[in-house]
Design a protein around this motif. Sequence first.
Motif, PDB file in Angstrom:
ATOM      1  N   ARG A 193       0.832  -1.209   0.000  1.00 32.39           N
ATOM      2  CA  ARG A 193       0.000   0.000   0.000  1.00 32.39           C
ATOM      3  C   ARG A 193       0.865   1.257   0.000  1.00 32.39           C
ATOM      4  NH1 ARG A 193      -3.598  -3.411   3.028  1.00 32.39           N
ATOM      5  NH2 ARG A 193      -2.458  -3.043   4.972  1.00 32.39           N
ATOM      6  N   ARG A 194       1.945   1.230   0.761  1.00 32.58           N
ATOM      7  CA  ARG A 194       2.851   2.390   0.781  1.00 32.58           C
ATOM      8  C   ARG A 194       3.576   2.534  -0.560  1.00 32.58           C
ATOM      9  NH1 ARG A 194       6.528   1.240   5.792  1.00 32.58           N
ATOM     10  NH2 ARG A 194       7.737   2.929   4.814  1.00 32.58           N
ATOM     11  N   SER A 195       3.946   1.413  -1.159  1.00 33.64           N
ATOM     12  CA  SER A 195       4.595   1.454  -2.478  1.00 33.64           C
ATOM     13  C   SER A 195       3.659   2.054  -3.512  1.00 33.64           C
ATOM     14  CB  SER A 195       4.999   0.033  -2.909  1.00 33.64           C
ATOM     15  OG  SER A 195       5.971  -0.506  -2.036  1.00 33.64           O
ATOM     16  N   ALA A 196       2.390   1.724  -3.408  1.00 28.59           N
ATOM     17  CA  ALA A 196       1.398   2.260  -4.351  1.00 28.59           C
ATOM     18  C   ALA A 196       1.316   3.778  -4.257  1.00 28.59           C
ATOM     19  CB  ALA A 196       0.030   1.644  -4.070  1.00 28.59           C
ATOM     20  N   ARG A 197       1.684   4.328  -3.093  1.00 28.77           N
ATOM     21  CA  ARG A 197       1.667   5.785  -2.908  1.00 28.77           C
ATOM     22  C   ARG A 197       3.011   6.413  -3.285  1.00 28.77           C
ATOM     23  NH1 ARG A 197      -1.083   4.108   1.924  1.00 28.77           N
ATOM     24  NH2 ARG A 197       0.782   4.484   3.190  1.00 28.77           N
ATOM     25  N   GLY A 198       3.926   5.579  -3.843  1.00 30.21           N
ATOM     26  CA  GLY A 198       5.214   6.101  -4.282  1.00 30.21           C
ATOM     27  C   GLY A 198       6.295   6.079  -3.237  1.00 30.21           C
ATOM     28  N   ASP A 199       6.113   5.331  -2.155  1.00 28.67           N
ATOM     29  CA  ASP A 199       7.095   5.257  -1.072  1.00 28.67           C
ATOM     30  C   ASP A 199       8.225   4.301  -1.492  1.00 28.67           C
ATOM     31  OD1 ASP A 199       8.563   4.737   1.237  1.00 28.67           O
ATOM     32  OD2 ASP A 199       6.807   4.961   2.543  1.00 28.67           O
ATOM     33  N   PHE A 259      -3.261  -4.233  -5.839  1.00 26.46           N
ATOM     34  CA  PHE A 259      -3.346  -5.274  -4.817  1.00 26.46           C
ATOM     35  C   PHE A 259      -4.576  -5.062  -3.952  1.00 26.46           C
ATOM     36  CE2 PHE A 259      -2.422  -6.332  -0.322  1.00 26.46           C
ATOM     37  CZ  PHE A 259      -2.523  -7.713  -0.441  1.00 26.46           C
ATOM     38  N   ASP A 260      -5.330  -6.142  -3.740  1.00 26.57           N
ATOM     39  CA  ASP A 260      -6.542  -6.097  -2.925  1.00 26.57           C
ATOM     40  C   ASP A 260      -6.432  -7.214  -1.892  1.00 26.57           C
ATOM     41  OD1 ASP A 260      -9.012  -6.081  -1.799  1.00 26.57           O
ATOM     42  OD2 ASP A 260     -10.146  -6.224  -3.661  1.00 26.57           O
ATOM     43  N   SER A 261      -6.236  -6.826  -0.648  1.00 24.63           N
ATOM     44  CA  SER A 261      -6.047  -7.819   0.418  1.00 24.63           C
ATOM     45  C   SER A 261      -7.286  -8.678   0.630  1.00 24.63           C
ATOM     46  CB  SER A 261      -5.674  -7.115   1.723  1.00 24.63           C
ATOM     47  OG  SER A 261      -6.673  -6.180   2.088  1.00 24.63           O
ATOM     48  N   ASP A 262      -8.440  -8.206   0.195  1.00 29.71           N
ATOM     49  CA  ASP A 262      -9.660  -8.993   0.348  1.00 29.71           C
ATOM     50  C   ASP A 262      -9.698 -10.180  -0.615  1.00 29.71           C
ATOM     51  OD1 ASP A 262     -10.597  -7.285   2.310  1.00 29.71           O
ATOM     52  OD2 ASP A 262     -11.668  -5.998   0.888  1.00 29.71           O
ATOM     53  N   ARG A 263      -8.852 -10.132  -1.670  1.00 33.39           N
ATOM     54  CA  ARG A 263      -8.866 -11.191  -2.676  1.00 33.39           C
ATOM     55  C   ARG A 263      -7.724 -12.187  -2.510  1.00 33.39           C
ATOM     56  NH1 ARG A 263      -9.659  -8.432  -8.461  1.00 33.39           N
ATOM     57  NH2 ARG A 263      -9.878 -10.654  -8.989  1.00 33.39           N
ATOM     58  N   GLY A 264      -6.841 -11.960  -1.562  1.00 34.44           N
ATOM     59  CA  GLY A 264      -5.734 -12.878  -1.332  1.00 34.44           C
ATOM     60  C   GLY A 264      -4.612 -12.202  -0.592  1.00 34.44           C
ATOM     61  N   VAL A 287       1.676 -12.158  -0.348  1.00 31.39           N
ATOM     62  CA  VAL A 287       2.636 -13.116  -0.901  1.00 31.39           C
ATOM     63  C   VAL A 287       2.078 -13.781  -2.156  1.00 31.39           C
ATOM     64  CG1 VAL A 287       3.816 -15.298  -0.489  1.00 31.39           C
ATOM     65  CG2 VAL A 287       3.779 -13.566   1.294  1.00 31.39           C
ATOM     66  N   SER A 288       0.830 -14.199  -2.089  1.00 33.67           N
ATOM     67  CA  SER A 288       0.206 -14.846  -3.255  1.00 33.67           C
ATOM     68  C   SER A 288       0.173 -13.902  -4.442  1.00 33.67           C
ATOM     69  CB  SER A 288      -1.218 -15.297  -2.901  1.00 33.67           C
ATOM     70  OG  SER A 288      -1.183 -16.307  -1.910  1.00 33.67           O
ATOM     71  N   TRP A 289      -0.125 -12.642  -4.184  1.00 33.50           N
ATOM     72  CA  TRP A 289      -0.205 -11.667  -5.273  1.00 33.50           C
ATOM     73  C   TRP A 289       1.167 -11.478  -5.919  1.00 33.50           C
ATOM     74  CZ3 TRP A 289       1.506  -6.568  -6.317  1.00 33.50           C
ATOM     75  CH2 TRP A 289       0.818  -5.919  -7.357  1.00 33.50           C
ATOM     76  N   LEU A 290       2.194 -11.369  -5.082  1.00 32.60           N
ATOM     77  CA  LEU A 290       3.550 -11.185  -5.600  1.00 32.60           C
ATOM     78  C   LEU A 290       4.008 -12.406  -6.404  1.00 32.60           C
ATOM     79  CD1 LEU A 290       5.212  -9.684  -2.399  1.00 32.60           C
ATOM     80  CD2 LEU A 290       4.740  -8.449  -4.517  1.00 32.60           C
ATOM     81  N   LEU A 291       3.760 -13.598  -5.871  1.00 31.92           N
ATOM     82  CA  LEU A 291       4.192 -14.808  -6.559  1.00 31.92           C
ATOM     83  C   LEU A 291       3.413 -15.030  -7.846  1.00 31.92           C
ATOM     84  CD1 LEU A 291       4.671 -17.265  -3.557  1.00 31.92           C
ATOM     85  CD2 LEU A 291       6.423 -16.031  -4.851  1.00 31.92           C
TER      86      LEU A 291
END
Length: 206
Positions: free
Chosen positions: A34-40, A87-92, A95-99
């Motif tokens: 989430r922080r990366s999505a904000r450009g962190d 990324f949506d934590s409600d859908r998984g 780690v699963s999203w990254l892999l």
Amino acid sequence: MPGLTPVPSGTPEGTGAPDTSATDANGQLAELLRRSARGDQQAFAELYDATSARVHGLVLRVVRDPAQAEEVTQEAFLEIWRTAARFDSDRGSAVSWLLTLGHRKAVDRVRSAEASTRRDTKYHDTNHQVAHDETADAVTTTLEAQRVRHAMQQLTEAQREAIGLAYFGGYTHTEVATMLDLPVGTAKTRIRDGLIRLRDAMGVGQ
């Protein structure tokens, strides 16, 4: 995973309570995404340090080439940086999203390599031609052989036999004489006379 709580399986011995470390680790990764999505960029660096080894291991199992696996892993993390907001934590789990993203990139690389190989093979099969010089030489040789065969038919049987042994069989004049049971001089004469007649029949020197 470096810098994050490890994700063991099972429950702590003797407590009877579920281990929450896996949940905590996924929560930390999700927060980094989430922080990366904000450009962190710092958050993304931490995310990379924590998960790159695992993503790389998955990629390597798919592409089976260490150099390509490094490239694909970098491509995957570049895509993660660009699309972290998806990324949506409600859908998984994080780690699963990254892999999943890493696996998709690896499969794309394998398919691209296979498609390139097929294109190269098809192009080679479609466009491969015998070199011009080879073709010309083959045609010339074939035509010349036809002329020689035609001219040979105009020789006497004795001349044709002697020349056939000397020039097509590769035997010396002495060997020709022995094989035909002739004096060497007679064999040479037959070969010489036959060559003269063969030259005339082929129009050589005219």
